[in-house]
Design a protein around this motif. Sequence first.
Motif, PDB file in Angstrom:
ATOM      1  N   LEU A  30       6.128  15.810   9.447  1.00 49.11           N
ATOM      2  CA  LEU A  30       7.504  16.048   9.063  1.00 49.11           C
ATOM      3  C   LEU A  30       8.679  15.093   9.344  1.00 49.11           C
ATOM      4  CD1 LEU A  30       6.820  19.787  10.862  1.00 49.11           C
ATOM      5  CD2 LEU A  30       7.445  19.202   8.398  1.00 49.11           C
ATOM      6  N   ARG A  31       8.206  14.165  10.415  1.00 51.05           N
ATOM      7  CA  ARG A  31       9.277  13.077  10.311  1.00 51.05           C
ATOM      8  C   ARG A  31       9.413  12.265   9.235  1.00 51.05           C
ATOM      9  NH1 ARG A  31       6.968  13.381  15.743  1.00 51.05           N
ATOM     10  NH2 ARG A  31       5.694  11.549  15.435  1.00 51.05           N
ATOM     11  N   TRP A  32       8.333  12.047   8.623  1.00 51.82           N
ATOM     12  CA  TRP A  32       8.206  11.335   7.347  1.00 51.82           C
ATOM     13  C   TRP A  32       8.891  11.863   6.436  1.00 51.82           C
ATOM     14  CZ3 TRP A  32       6.884  12.313   2.410  1.00 51.82           C
ATOM     15  CH2 TRP A  32       6.934  11.383   1.464  1.00 51.82           C
ATOM     16  N   ILE A  33       8.916  13.298   6.133  1.00 48.65           N
ATOM     17  CA  ILE A  33       9.824  14.027   5.235  1.00 48.65           C
ATOM     18  C   ILE A  33      11.122  13.594   5.423  1.00 48.65           C
ATOM     19  CG2 ILE A  33      10.342  16.176   4.677  1.00 48.65           C
ATOM     20  CD1 ILE A  33       7.746  17.108   5.104  1.00 48.65           C
ATOM     21  N   THR A  34      11.817  13.845   6.792  1.00 51.49           N
ATOM     22  CA  THR A  34      13.194  13.533   6.919  1.00 51.49           C
ATOM     23  C   THR A  34      13.664  12.323   6.723  1.00 51.49           C
ATOM     24  OG1 THR A  34      12.843  13.640   9.200  1.00 51.49           O
ATOM     25  CG2 THR A  34      13.400  15.966   8.089  1.00 51.49           C
ATOM     26  N   GLU A  35      12.814  11.180   7.480  1.00 48.47           N
ATOM     27  CA  GLU A  35      13.060   9.723   7.607  1.00 48.47           C
ATOM     28  C   GLU A  35      12.867   9.029   6.628  1.00 48.47           C
ATOM     29  OE1 GLU A  35      11.485   8.494  11.383  1.00 48.47           O
ATOM     30  OE2 GLU A  35      12.231  10.039  12.466  1.00 48.47           O
ATOM     31  N   GLY A  89       9.219  22.734  -3.060  1.00 46.24           N
ATOM     32  CA  GLY A  89       8.237  23.865  -2.558  1.00 46.24           C
ATOM     33  C   GLY A  89       7.438  23.630  -1.301  1.00 46.24           C
ATOM     34  N   TYR A  90       6.892  22.579  -1.693  1.00 48.08           N
ATOM     35  CA  TYR A  90       5.845  22.243  -0.497  1.00 48.08           C
ATOM     36  C   TYR A  90       6.493  21.889   0.867  1.00 48.08           C
ATOM     37  CZ  TYR A  90       2.696  21.004  -4.681  1.00 48.08           C
ATOM     38  OH  TYR A  90       1.827  20.708  -5.718  1.00 48.08           O
ATOM     39  N   VAL A  91       7.699  21.168   0.798  1.00 46.94           N
ATOM     40  CA  VAL A  91       8.390  20.915   2.019  1.00 46.94           C
ATOM     41  C   VAL A  91       8.713  22.377   2.654  1.00 46.94           C
ATOM     42  CG1 VAL A  91      10.371  19.804   2.837  1.00 46.94           C
ATOM     43  CG2 VAL A  91       8.911  18.740   1.283  1.00 46.94           C
ATOM     44  N   TYR A  92       9.526  23.031   1.915  1.00 47.92           N
ATOM     45  CA  TYR A  92       9.888  24.493   2.163  1.00 47.92           C
ATOM     46  C   TYR A  92       8.594  25.126   2.924  1.00 47.92           C
ATOM     47  CZ  TYR A  92      10.840  29.516   1.748  1.00 47.92           C
ATOM     48  OH  TYR A  92      10.987  30.941   1.825  1.00 47.92           O
ATOM     49  N   ALA A  93       7.361  25.275   2.164  1.00 44.94           N
ATOM     50  CA  ALA A  93       6.075  25.844   2.757  1.00 44.94           C
ATOM     51  C   ALA A  93       5.707  25.175   4.143  1.00 44.94           C
ATOM     52  CB  ALA A  93       4.962  25.881   1.911  1.00 44.94           C
ATOM     53  N   THR A 104       0.793  -1.228  -0.133  1.00 43.19           N
ATOM     54  CA  THR A 104       0.040   0.120   0.206  1.00 43.19           C
ATOM     55  C   THR A 104       0.633   1.261  -0.144  1.00 43.19           C
ATOM     56  OG1 THR A 104       0.017   0.032   2.421  1.00 43.19           O
ATOM     57  CG2 THR A 104      -1.735  -1.366   1.219  1.00 43.19           C
ATOM     58  N   GLU A 105       2.215   1.184   0.139  1.00 45.79           N
ATOM     59  CA  GLU A 105       2.929   2.359   0.270  1.00 45.79           C
ATOM     60  C   GLU A 105       3.033   3.020   1.500  1.00 45.79           C
ATOM     61  OE1 GLU A 105       5.229   3.676  -2.597  1.00 45.79           O
ATOM     62  OE2 GLU A 105       4.622   1.704  -4.051  1.00 45.79           O
ATOM     63  N   GLU A 106       2.310   2.349   2.526  1.00 45.60           N
ATOM     64  CA  GLU A 106       2.164   3.019   3.847  1.00 45.60           C
ATOM     65  C   GLU A 106       3.843   3.123   4.562  1.00 45.60           C
ATOM     66  OE1 GLU A 106       0.091   2.576   8.116  1.00 45.60           O
ATOM     67  OE2 GLU A 106      -0.459   0.944   6.486  1.00 45.60           O
ATOM     68  N   GLN A 107       3.811   4.083   5.194  1.00 50.51           N
ATOM     69  CA  GLN A 107       5.183   4.197   5.885  1.00 50.51           C
ATOM     70  C   GLN A 107       4.547   5.499   7.248  1.00 50.51           C
ATOM     71  OE1 GLN A 107       7.406   6.442   3.040  1.00 50.51           O
ATOM     72  NE2 GLN A 107       8.699   4.339   2.527  1.00 50.51           N
ATOM     73  N   PRO A 108       5.199   5.310   8.196  1.00 49.98           N
ATOM     74  CA  PRO A 108       4.674   6.166   9.576  1.00 49.98           C
ATOM     75  C   PRO A 108       4.927   7.493   9.121  1.00 49.98           C
ATOM     76  CG  PRO A 108       6.432   4.200  10.222  1.00 49.98           C
ATOM     77  CD  PRO A 108       6.312   4.203   8.595  1.00 49.98           C
ATOM     78  N   GLY A 113      10.770  10.328   3.363  1.00 53.31           N
ATOM     79  CA  GLY A 113      10.684  11.057   2.131  1.00 53.31           C
ATOM     80  C   GLY A 113      12.104  11.539   1.534  1.00 53.31           C
ATOM     81  N   ASP A 114      12.903  11.794   2.231  1.00 55.17           N
ATOM     82  CA  ASP A 114      14.464  11.939   1.600  1.00 55.17           C
ATOM     83  C   ASP A 114      14.946  10.534   1.866  1.00 55.17           C
ATOM     84  OD1 ASP A 114      16.793  12.856   1.241  1.00 55.17           O
ATOM     85  OD2 ASP A 114      17.011  14.153   3.048  1.00 55.17           O
ATOM     86  N   ARG A 115      14.867   9.779   0.701  1.00 53.49           N
ATOM     87  CA  ARG A 115      15.651   8.495   0.593  1.00 53.49           C
ATOM     88  C   ARG A 115      17.112   8.393   0.796  1.00 53.49           C
ATOM     89  NH1 ARG A 115      11.947   4.657  -1.659  1.00 53.49           N
ATOM     90  NH2 ARG A 115      13.701   3.828  -2.647  1.00 53.49           N
ATOM     91  N   ASP A 116      17.750   9.338   0.206  1.00 54.49           N
ATOM     92  CA  ASP A 116      19.064   9.234   0.442  1.00 54.49           C
ATOM     93  C   ASP A 116      20.037  10.305   1.182  1.00 54.49           C
ATOM     94  OD1 ASP A 116      18.740  11.600  -1.241  1.00 54.49           O
ATOM     95  OD2 ASP A 116      19.501  10.867  -2.867  1.00 54.49           O
ATOM     96  N   GLY A 117      19.266  11.161   2.070  1.00 48.92           N
ATOM     97  CA  GLY A 117      19.688  11.834   2.807  1.00 48.92           C
ATOM     98  C   GLY A 117      20.367  13.392   2.041  1.00 48.92           C
ATOM     99  N   ASP A 118      19.931  13.651   1.043  1.00 49.45           N
ATOM    100  CA  ASP A 118      20.376  14.799   0.295  1.00 49.45           C
ATOM    101  C   ASP A 118      19.791  15.966   0.705  1.00 49.45           C
ATOM    102  OD1 ASP A 118      18.152  14.204  -1.160  1.00 49.45           O
ATOM    103  OD2 ASP A 118      19.312  14.561  -3.230  1.00 49.45           O
ATOM    104  N   GLY A 119      18.867  15.841   1.473  1.00 47.94           N
ATOM    105  CA  GLY A 119      17.991  17.022   1.755  1.00 47.94           C
ATOM    106  C   GLY A 119      16.714  17.268   1.005  1.00 47.94           C
TER     107      GLY A 119
END
Length: 696
Positions: A380-385, A436-440, A319-323, A387-393
């Motif tokens: 926001l934790r999903w974004i960093t943990e 842009g969405y992440v920045y906002a 289902t592509e679910e992630q915390p 969403g950012d799959r390779d740690g490049d920001g």
Amino acid sequence: MTEPQTLPHRGELPFDTSPQTVTLVEATTFCASDPRGDIGGAAAGLYYRDTRLLSRWELLVDGHPAEQLALDVPEPDEARFVLRVPPRTGLADSTLLIERRRLVGEGLAETITVRNLGHEDTVLGLVLHADADFAGLLAVKQGRAHQVPVEATPAEHELLLHDQSGTGHGVAVRASGPAPVIVPGQLRWQAMVPAQGEWETRLLVQPISGHRRVEVTCLDRCAEHPARHWRATPTALTATAPALDLVLRRTDTDLGALRIEDSAAGAGYVAAGAPWFMTLFGRDSLLTSWMTLPLDHGLALSTLRELAATQGARVDAFTEEQPGRIMHELRHGGRDWHDAVTYGSVDATPLFVVLLAEARRWGAPDAEVAALLPAADAALRWITEYGDRDGDGFVEYRRLSDQGPVNQGWKGSFDAVTDARGRAAGPSIALAEVQGYVYAAYLARAELAAAFGDAGTGAVMRAAAEELRARFDEAFWIPKHGWYALGLDGDKQQIDALTSNAAQCLWTGIVADERAEELVDRLAGPAMNSGFGLRTLADGMGAYNPMSYHNGSIWPHDTALAVAGLARYRHVRGAAELAESLAAGLLDAAERFGGRLPELFCGFPRARFDPPIPYPAACSPQALASAAPLLLIRALLGLEPDLPRRTLLLTPRLPAAWGEVRLTDLRLGGATVHVIARGDTARVEGLPAGWHLDIR
């Protein structure tokens, strides 16, 4: 994990439907018929909760179809089909008029009236063919619906159709008025129509779900239409220009028709669009709620609560679910899939945080906002943990299994992410507008932190936003072209096509001022600006096709977001002028579509095709397209309330053709104000003492 199954994805190319299809919709019910009102053919039907209940609903008069005279669709869930019986042998003209009035809502109600304009009594044989296949929506959409065992049971005044394969689905067709002869698949009347008189029968189609009959809600809606009550406020947006006023009235009723109530939670949300997407979509429902804030912030809050309730809690590749991840799509159980929540969207999660802060500015109570802060922090934790799959920001996407959507941004079709030569980009893909969405989202969380006295979180979020803005400019800007790349591919190479994604970056504010003027010039050129809106992909790019789903077509909500972004950068040369031009062109297109903007339309130049060419399988009504006119007017009004700070900013720049635009009974906390604007002037009535009004 559930067993493997095929699920529909929002980015799939929809199954083709005829441009002559008449679609009526109300919440989880929709009906697709031909202009005579008949149902029959590949995609036509009466659908309830993702299952087709009626696959045939065809009226014959003396063994033949009636001839169409007129069609009236006054509301999204109501139609009147006006027909005539062909003249009989030896007569020059017909004297028999047939009117079919249809309403949908948790089923269908239809009245068939035959009027005899002649001077002799007339006898007619009427036959209504009614059949069901109980096909799942996905099977119909993909053209693979097939007949299942159906038991047809005639009863007094009623025909019962039951799915014999164990789903518990069924439908009851009941007639009132003159009693028909009922046999499997047919209701028959021998109608005596008096001279200068009429004959009438009423039909009710009642869904059976889980072996229980569903209450048909459209029965009590003849006098007062429910779409007018989709929101709790009396706020109204009107214009003295008749064409624009028609568009705004259609916006209100269409959004009402797309609203789905969650009786268990006592809340609701706006479904993505009819006919294929009458369900909750994370991205679509969030953006629609953002656009409709001037009319009611309650929709934003209930949408946020619905999405928080299904927020990801575990890792599930199917289902592509992630915390922390916000869902992509909710589907009801049916023949083709189980009850399912899927998460294959890269942008819904940051948009959740953005909407939460924006809703507070428009008046969402602090207590309700605070209750949703844990969900925002999980996002926001999903974004960093994750969403950012390779740690490049940067936030990237790559599907977790072959069951997931290949492309997970708003341009979700399989061929939507290509470079300037038309070559498909390989994963993992970091889309420009998603950054842009992440920045906002970072800035939104910083604002919320300040509001609730959390200075530490606010400082961290502001720093993250500024770092992302700088990294984005360095990685995505293409100096030799003067635009931002569509994205970065799996090798971190720029996907160098010119697309509308760059315009959405303006909306979020991630664009550096020194880049904005050059970007505006590129967007204003004929390669992007069709005259009726902004193309998704520029003419001249390798994959450009104005008749495609995402590669050169025009999506109203996409153009509206671009207008909002240009209005944000109105201090940049050319931005305000382009915003006004795009908004005027899109509303001109709406007028040519009868007041209702479709999901998308073809991107041919206005100089070549006026009116614009429809995209045959576009959803209509579609939530984002229906809400787009609200955003256009809000952007060109420069309307920015901040209820917690008790400030109201207006920077009006309205096209002269729009006349006077009035936003009445706007709720700002306990205050009710009226905004009246024309051209570059505006006034506000009813603003209470202590508020600061800034009109520029």
